[in-house]
Every structure is written in structure tokens, then in C-alpha cells.
Design a protein around this motif. Structure first.
Motif, PDB file in Angstrom:
ATOM      1  N   ASP A   1      39.355  30.653  45.932  1.00  0.00           N
ATOM      2  CA  ASP A   1      39.098  30.627  47.371  1.00  0.00           C
ATOM      3  C   ASP A   1      38.794  32.001  47.950  1.00  0.00           C
ATOM      4  OD1 ASP A   1      38.624  29.184  49.601  1.00  0.00           O
ATOM      5  OD2 ASP A   1      40.620  28.341  49.774  1.00  0.00           O
ATOM      6  N   LEU A   2      37.704  32.608  47.472  1.00  0.00           N
ATOM      7  CA  LEU A   2      37.265  33.905  47.964  1.00  0.00           C
ATOM      8  C   LEU A   2      35.938  33.754  48.696  1.00  0.00           C
ATOM      9  CD1 LEU A   2      37.982  35.967  44.723  1.00  0.00           C
ATOM     10  CD2 LEU A   2      39.402  35.860  46.782  1.00  0.00           C
ATOM     11  N   ASN A   3      35.682  34.644  49.627  1.00  0.00           N
ATOM     12  CA  ASN A   3      34.415  34.627  50.363  1.00  0.00           C
ATOM     13  C   ASN A   3      33.342  35.461  49.670  1.00  0.00           C
ATOM     14  OD1 ASN A   3      35.033  32.836  52.386  1.00  0.00           O
ATOM     15  ND2 ASN A   3      35.772  34.412  53.801  1.00  0.00           N
ATOM     16  N   PHE A   4      33.519  35.704  48.379  1.00  0.00           N
ATOM     17  CA  PHE A   4      32.458  36.325  47.584  1.00  0.00           C
ATOM     18  C   PHE A   4      32.420  35.612  46.234  1.00  0.00           C
ATOM     19  CE2 PHE A   4      36.318  38.926  47.321  1.00  0.00           C
ATOM     20  CZ  PHE A   4      36.536  39.026  45.959  1.00  0.00           C
ATOM     21  N   VAL A   5      31.222  35.238  45.822  1.00  0.00           N
ATOM     22  CA  VAL A   5      31.090  34.422  44.612  1.00  0.00           C
ATOM     23  C   VAL A   5      30.030  34.959  43.646  1.00  0.00           C
ATOM     24  CG1 VAL A   5      31.872  32.325  45.777  1.00  0.00           C
ATOM     25  CG2 VAL A   5      29.425  32.870  45.745  1.00  0.00           C
ATOM     26  N   ASN A   6      29.490  36.131  43.953  1.00  0.00           N
ATOM     27  CA  ASN A   6      28.392  36.659  43.140  1.00  0.00           C
ATOM     28  C   ASN A   6      28.749  37.975  42.463  1.00  0.00           C
ATOM     29  OD1 ASN A   6      26.352  34.596  43.834  1.00  0.00           O
ATOM     30  ND2 ASN A   6      26.539  35.445  45.904  1.00  0.00           N
ATOM     31  N   GLU A   7      30.023  38.165  42.183  1.00  0.00           N
ATOM     32  CA  GLU A   7      30.475  39.418  41.566  1.00  0.00           C
ATOM     33  C   GLU A   7      30.824  39.239  40.089  1.00  0.00           C
ATOM     34  OE1 GLU A   7      30.149  42.072  43.447  1.00  0.00           O
ATOM     35  OE2 GLU A   7      29.562  40.739  45.097  1.00  0.00           O
ATOM     36  N   GLY A   8      30.377  38.154  39.491  1.00  0.00           N
ATOM     37  CA  GLY A   8      30.731  37.888  38.097  1.00  0.00           C
ATOM     38  C   GLY A   8      32.081  37.213  38.004  1.00  0.00           C
ATOM     39  N   LYS A   9      32.581  37.051  36.781  1.00  0.00           N
ATOM     40  CA  LYS A   9      33.873  36.401  36.573  1.00  0.00           C
ATOM     41  C   LYS A   9      34.983  37.225  37.216  1.00  0.00           C
ATOM     42  CE  LYS A   9      35.018  34.658  32.646  1.00  0.00           C
ATOM     43  NZ  LYS A   9      35.282  34.476  31.194  1.00  0.00           N
TER      44      LYS A   9
ATOM     45  N   PHE B   1      38.327  36.418  36.826  1.00  0.00           N
ATOM     46  CA  PHE B   1      39.354  36.483  35.786  1.00  0.00           C
ATOM     47  C   PHE B   1      38.703  36.284  34.420  1.00  0.00           C
ATOM     48  CE2 PHE B   1      41.666  35.126  39.581  1.00  0.00           C
ATOM     49  CZ  PHE B   1      42.720  36.020  39.588  1.00  0.00           C
ATOM     50  N   GLU B   2      39.240  36.967  33.429  1.00  0.00           N
ATOM     51  CA  GLU B   2      38.684  36.853  32.082  1.00  0.00           C
ATOM     52  C   GLU B   2      39.096  35.568  31.381  1.00  0.00           C
ATOM     53  OE1 GLU B   2      38.692  40.899  29.924  1.00  0.00           O
ATOM     54  OE2 GLU B   2      40.290  41.049  31.424  1.00  0.00           O
ATOM     55  N   SER B   3      40.260  35.024  31.748  1.00  0.00           N
ATOM     56  CA  SER B   3      40.757  33.860  31.030  1.00  0.00           C
ATOM     57  C   SER B   3      41.557  32.951  31.946  1.00  0.00           C
ATOM     58  CB  SER B   3      41.633  34.294  29.846  1.00  0.00           C
ATOM     59  OG  SER B   3      42.165  33.164  29.171  1.00  0.00           O
ATOM     60  N   THR B   4      41.566  31.665  31.621  1.00  0.00           N
ATOM     61  CA  THR B   4      42.417  30.681  32.307  1.00  0.00           C
ATOM     62  C   THR B   4      43.361  30.018  31.305  1.00  0.00           C
ATOM     63  OG1 THR B   4      40.712  28.964  31.995  1.00  0.00           O
ATOM     64  CG2 THR B   4      40.679  30.202  34.077  1.00  0.00           C
ATOM     65  N   ASN B   5      43.492  30.622  30.127  1.00  0.00           N
ATOM     66  CA  ASN B   5      44.284  30.059  29.035  1.00  0.00           C
ATOM     67  C   ASN B   5      45.522  30.925  28.807  1.00  0.00           C
ATOM     68  OD1 ASN B   5      45.350  29.428  26.448  1.00  0.00           O
ATOM     69  ND2 ASN B   5      43.376  28.598  25.798  1.00  0.00           N
ATOM     70  N   TRP B   6      46.695  30.365  29.071  1.00  0.00           N
ATOM     71  CA  TRP B   6      47.925  31.134  28.933  1.00  0.00           C
ATOM     72  C   TRP B   6      48.123  31.649  27.509  1.00  0.00           C
ATOM     73  CZ3 TRP B   6      51.269  34.363  30.301  1.00  0.00           C
ATOM     74  CH2 TRP B   6      52.527  34.471  29.678  1.00  0.00           C
ATOM     75  N   ASP B   7      47.808  30.834  26.508  1.00  0.00           N
ATOM     76  CA  ASP B   7      47.993  31.251  25.121  1.00  0.00           C
ATOM     77  C   ASP B   7      47.148  32.474  24.777  1.00  0.00           C
ATOM     78  OD1 ASP B   7      49.861  29.287  24.526  1.00  0.00           O
ATOM     79  OD2 ASP B   7      48.326  27.819  23.975  1.00  0.00           O
ATOM     80  N   GLU B   8      46.041  32.638  25.471  1.00  0.00           N
ATOM     81  CA  GLU B   8      45.192  33.815  25.272  1.00  0.00           C
ATOM     82  C   GLU B   8      45.686  34.988  26.100  1.00  0.00           C
ATOM     83  OE1 GLU B   8      40.887  33.211  25.336  1.00  0.00           O
ATOM     84  OE2 GLU B   8      40.734  34.907  26.711  1.00  0.00           O
ATOM     85  N   ILE B   9      46.055  34.705  27.345  1.00  0.00           N
ATOM     86  CA  ILE B   9      46.467  35.779  28.262  1.00  0.00           C
ATOM     87  C   ILE B   9      47.733  36.474  27.786  1.00  0.00           C
ATOM     88  CG2 ILE B   9      47.265  36.259  30.616  1.00  0.00           C
ATOM     89  CD1 ILE B   9      45.499  33.805  31.461  1.00  0.00           C
ATOM     90  N   LYS B  10      48.693  35.704  27.275  1.00  0.00           N
ATOM     91  CA  LYS B  10      49.983  36.284  26.895  1.00  0.00           C
ATOM     92  C   LYS B  10      49.859  37.304  25.758  1.00  0.00           C
ATOM     93  CE  LYS B  10      51.252  32.580  23.669  1.00  0.00           C
ATOM     94  NZ  LYS B  10      52.136  31.404  23.479  1.00  0.00           N
ATOM     95  N   LYS B  11      48.728  37.294  25.065  1.00  0.00           N
ATOM     96  CA  LYS B  11      48.500  38.254  23.988  1.00  0.00           C
ATOM     97  C   LYS B  11      47.945  39.571  24.505  1.00  0.00           C
ATOM     98  CE  LYS B  11      47.563  34.503  20.721  1.00  0.00           C
ATOM     99  NZ  LYS B  11      46.529  33.856  19.874  1.00  0.00           N
ATOM    100  N   GLY B  12      47.597  39.596  25.791  1.00  0.00           N
ATOM    101  CA  GLY B  12      47.066  40.824  26.374  1.00  0.00           C
ATOM    102  C   GLY B  12      48.100  41.930  26.379  1.00  0.00           C
ATOM    103  N   LYS B  13      47.695  43.119  26.062  1.00  0.00           N
ATOM    104  CA  LYS B  13      48.607  44.270  26.031  1.00  0.00           C
ATOM    105  C   LYS B  13      48.039  45.387  26.882  1.00  0.00           C
ATOM    106  CE  LYS B  13      51.279  42.526  22.708  1.00  0.00           C
ATOM    107  NZ  LYS B  13      52.676  42.126  22.908  1.00  0.00           N
ATOM    108  N   PRO B  14      48.200  45.367  28.171  1.00  0.00           N
ATOM    109  CA  PRO B  14      48.992  44.446  28.986  1.00  0.00           C
ATOM    110  C   PRO B  14      48.112  43.368  29.624  1.00  0.00           C
ATOM    111  CG  PRO B  14      48.418  46.368  30.257  1.00  0.00           C
ATOM    112  CD  PRO B  14      47.761  46.553  28.910  1.00  0.00           C
ATOM    113  N   PHE B  15      48.751  42.459  30.402  1.00  0.00           N
ATOM    114  CA  PHE B  15      47.981  41.458  31.134  1.00  0.00           C
ATOM    115  C   PHE B  15      48.302  41.503  32.623  1.00  0.00           C
ATOM    116  CE2 PHE B  15      51.717  38.883  29.648  1.00  0.00           C
ATOM    117  CZ  PHE B  15      52.239  38.511  30.894  1.00  0.00           C
ATOM    118  N   PHE B  16      47.327  41.054  33.411  1.00  0.00           N
ATOM    119  CA  PHE B  16      47.527  40.793  34.834  1.00  0.00           C
ATOM    120  C   PHE B  16      47.303  39.296  35.016  1.00  0.00           C
ATOM    121  CE2 PHE B  16      45.580  39.868  38.985  1.00  0.00           C
ATOM    122  CZ  PHE B  16      46.576  40.321  39.842  1.00  0.00           C
ATOM    123  N   LEU B  17      48.335  38.598  35.467  1.00  0.00           N
ATOM    124  CA  LEU B  17      48.280  37.145  35.588  1.00  0.00           C
ATOM    125  C   LEU B  17      48.519  36.720  37.029  1.00  0.00           C
ATOM    126  CD1 LEU B  17      48.251  34.261  34.343  1.00  0.00           C
ATOM    127  CD2 LEU B  17      50.712  34.532  33.960  1.00  0.00           C
TER     128      LEU B  17
END
Length: 449
Positions: free
Chosen positions: A136-144, A146-162
């Protein structure tokens, strides 16, 4: 060459250490609520997980969103810029017109990615729903964003922002059958434990005395209680994955309470949001951060952007309007928090707000509108209390202190939030010296802003 290797290593090593040894950062966004957790004194809710976070962290009591509705507010704290300064102030806006953010303004997550963070937003942890995935942002043309929507992938980030956006508290706003006779239910209402009972709750004074008020207030409180259940799932999963002690947890609301006189309005109930920050055991806490304490300074929700960057080891970008309120790079305290409401859906209504520690000043640029003439698709569909108030007003049975909502909207409002937390007594014509002094200063502050 032998001398060059140690020199290169000296430059490379800090970069490796800084990428590896930064804390994870979790934004737990509680959708559409005021200070309505047990730890903030709210009766009728069951919020043990949020209350425990407050015991283990710092509870912030004067945090105010820059807008009383999601997209402008989120656009502000996801860029660090007031929505009014970068053309992000309407709701919704720029979804299909090719709009781009001004040069130098970037999504927070892009800056964190540059700093070595894996960024993500999730709906589930395992099979359990913990979030809505709301953007729900008023800008939609700045690319992705978030990099991921998968917790199993995100939790491996060193570090992660969730980012986890709780589905509560919200109505089922995606049911567009506006002519249906039955009320619109709350999101997940069927699974809400009935901690609050309509026959025993006491709604805020801006609700009319009517059984519908009690029913809706109880449903809202039960929605908040179910929000806490989802927070508990997230915390348990972090503990299970041995990530809790490496993760800064920031709980906050995106805008105020979802009811007939809060969301979309710049009263305190539309802007005043909860915030709790818990610091992880494996990282030294910032100076002055003491678990179990209360912070009462005025903070704009906008300041979350620069503060998050600072906690991630990133300097505030030149020109960013957000301020750092925590850590070694903290900025001077704000005297006021500024907020704005503009077009919401199909209804333009320009309001501005200045909030200090005690007083609240509102400027209304469209006094020709009032609670009776203001018709909003969302509110008409979701809020049965608003329809009840209209009927009571027509019959002359509306509570006297609520009549001004239908008879006049003043160009200015001035409230003493300590004496009048529901903001029902407009002091704009007060002759008391302390009122005149505060009002004069806040008028000038808004003109300057």
C-alpha cells in the motif's frame, strides 16, 4: 606487494565484519490501532505477547503518524520524507500514471539492501498466517520493494530486514457489495476469542450511546487481541530458529484506530500510534536504552526511517526529513509532530495537524464539510456506528456533545489532550494565557512547516 595485502585486508575486513555482525531488524506493523494494548492501559484486550515485549523493551507513548490513512503514512515512513513534500499525500495515488520518486528519494529497503541486508515481507511462517503482505504505497515504479516473501529464504539472511503487517485490526474491505444489508465483518472475525463483551465494554466518548457502539467497540478490541496472537507466533518462531537474540524488534502502528471518527481524521485517535522496541541480547544496547521503561518524547512515525537506517549502520541521507531518535547518532528531540490528510478515495478534505506533548492544533481548509456531509465509500460500507449517528441526529436524539460534528466544522481546533483525551472540547476561543501562548506557537509552527 607484501605491504599492499595487509592494507587491502584492513579495508576489506571491516566491511566483512559489518555485514556479518549487524543485527536483524523486524518491523511488526500493527494495522489500524491506537495505544490499545494492555501495556498502554487499554481495558478489555488480551495482549500478553505485546505486553511482554514492553517489559523487555521500551514503550513509546507519543508517536504520531504523518497521515491518518495507510498509503500516505506508509509512503512517508518507507522513504523518510513527508508525503506532502514528495507528492505522495493522496489515498490512493500514482498507481497507474508512471509516477517516479524525486531524484535522491529511495525506498528504505533499497538503502538497506545496499548495506548488506536481505529484505522481505511475509504472510506466513510455516502454515500459520502472521501477516497480510500489505504494501500500500503511493509509488509503484521503483522496482521490487522487498527481495523475498518467503520466510525460509529470509531467515537465512545475514542480516535480514523483515516486515510483518498484521491482518488485524481491519474490516473485510475487499467485499465491495455496498448494498448488502448485513454488516461488513472484521478480518478473521470468526477466529477471534471473545475477550471483550458488548454488554460490559465502555466505548470512548466520541461513540454515541447505542448498542451498536458497544458491539463494534467489543469487536475492535477482540481484533486487537487476535493481533497479539499472531505476534506471539512470530516471536515463538524467532525463538525456535535461534534468531530472537540477534533481532531488533520494532512494533508500531501505521496509522490510528479504525472507526468512524479516527481513520481518515486527524484527531489523536487517527494519528496516535503505539510503538515498542525490544533490543536483542547479542548486541550492545544504545546509550539510554533501558528495558521496561517508557519514552514520552514527541516522535513522528516518519522518524522510523532514519532511525532504522542508523541502527543498520547507515548514515541518514542528505535531505531526508526523517530524524534519528535512538542510538549514538540521535538527533535533537522534536517539539512537534506534523500530520496531513488530503484526498481519501473520492473525497478531498484538506486537514493539517500539529501535535506537541500536551496540546493538539488542527487546521481545517474545508469548513463547509462536516460529519454529515462527508461521505466516504469505505466508511459508509464498514462503520455501522456512522449510520447510527446519522439516524440519531435526524431524530434529534444524538448525544449533545456529538452534535457539533453535524452542525459545524470550525476552521481551527485546539485541544488539551491531558484534560480532554477524546478531543471533544475545542479551546480555540479560550482566553487563558497558557492556551493563547501554545496556540500562537503551534499556528506559527504549522505556517513554517
Amino acid at each position: 606487494m607484501k605491504r599492499l595485502v595487509p592494507i587491502l585486508f584492513a579495508f576489506i575486513l571491516p566491511c566483512i565484519i559489518s555485514a556479518k555482525d549487524k543485527p536483524n531488524i523486524l518491523w511488526l506493523i500493527t494495522d489500524n490501532c491506537n495505544l490499545d494494548f494492555g501495556c498502554f492501559g487499554r481495558q478489555g484486550v488480551h495482549t500478553p505477547h505485546l505486553d511482554q515485549l514492553a517489559v523487555e523493551g521500551v514503550r513509546y507513548t507519543r508517536v504520531f503518524a504523518t497521515a491518518p490513512v495507510c498509503a500516505p503514512s506508509r509512503s512517508a515512513f518507507m522513504t523518510g520524507m513527508y508525503q506532502t513534500s514528495v507528492n505522495l499525500h493522496h489515498f490512493p495515488d500514482h498507481r497507474d500514471d508512471g509516477f517516479r520518486l524525486p531524484e535522491g528519494v529511495r525506498p528504505l529497503t533499497h538503502r538497506l539492501k545496499d548495506a548488506g541486508y536481505l529484505t522481505g515481507s511475509i504472510k506466513k511462517m510455516g502454515k500459520q498466517v502472521v501477516g497480510s503482505g500489505k504494501l500500500d504505497l503511493n509509488f509503484v515504479n521503483e522496482g521490487k520493494i522487498f527481495e523475498s516473501t518467503n520466510w525460509d529464504e529470509i531467515k537465512k539472511g545475514k542480516p535480514f530486514f523483515l516486515q510483518v503487517n498484521t491482518p488485524e485490526a481491519e474490516y473485510d474491505i475487499y467485499d465491495f457489495r455496498t448494498n448488502r444489508p448485513e454488516r461488513i465483518k472484521w478480518w478473521g472475525e470468526e477466529e477471534h476469542v471473545q475477550y471483550a463483551k458488548a454488554e460490559s465494554v465502555v466505548p470512548p466518548a466520541y461513540f454515541p450511546k447505542h448498542k451498536t457502539s458497544n458491539e463494534e467497540w467489543a469487536r475492535y478490541l477482540n481484533s486487537v487481541s487476535n493481533m497479539d496472537r499472531r505476534v506471539g507466533v512470530v516471536l515463538k518462531q524467532l525463538q525456535k530458529e535461534k534468531l530472537l537474540d540477534d533481532t531488533i524488534i520494532i512494533v508500531f502502528g501505521d496509522n490510528g484506530r479504525v472507526d468512524h471518527r479516527s481513520i481518515h481524521w486527524v484527531y489523536d485517535t487517527g494519528l496516535h500510534v503505539p510503538m515498542i522496541i525490544k533490543w536483542p541480547k547479542n548486541f550492545p544496547a544504545p546509550e539510554g536504552f533501558k528495558p521496561g521503561t517508557v519514552n514520552e518524547e514527541v516522535i513522528s512515525l516518519l522518524d522510523l526511517t532514519a532511525t532504522t537506517l542508523s541502527l543498520a549502520g547507515v548514515d541518514r541521507p542528505l535531505g531526508m526529513q526523517s530524524r534519528v531518535f535512538l542510538g549514538k547518532n540521535r538527533d535533537p528531540q522534536r517539539r512537534y509532530a506534523f500530520s496531513a490528510r488530503d484526498r481519501v478515495d473520492d473525497v478531498p478534505f484538506r486537514l493539517r495537524s500539529v501535535r506537541g506533548k500536551r496540546y493538539h492544533y488542527i487546521r481545517n481548509f474545508q469548513p463547509e464539510l462536516n460529519f454529515g456531509t462527508y461521505v466516504n465509500f469505505y466508511k459508509e460500507k464498514c462503520f455501522p456506528v456512522q449510520q447510527v449517528m446519522r439516524e440519531l441526529y435526524k431524530k434529534g436524539k444524538l448525544d449533545p456533545h456529538l452534535m457539533p460534528l453535524f452542525t459545524e466544522f470550525r476552521r481551527e481546533y485546539f485541544f488539551d489532550t491531558e484534560a480532554d483525551p477524546n478531543e471533544l472540547n475545542n479551546l480555540i476561543d479560550s482566553t487563558r494565557p497558557e492556551h493563547f501562548k501554545a496556540l500562537t506557537e503551534m499556528r506559527a509552527a504549522l505556517d513554517t512547516w
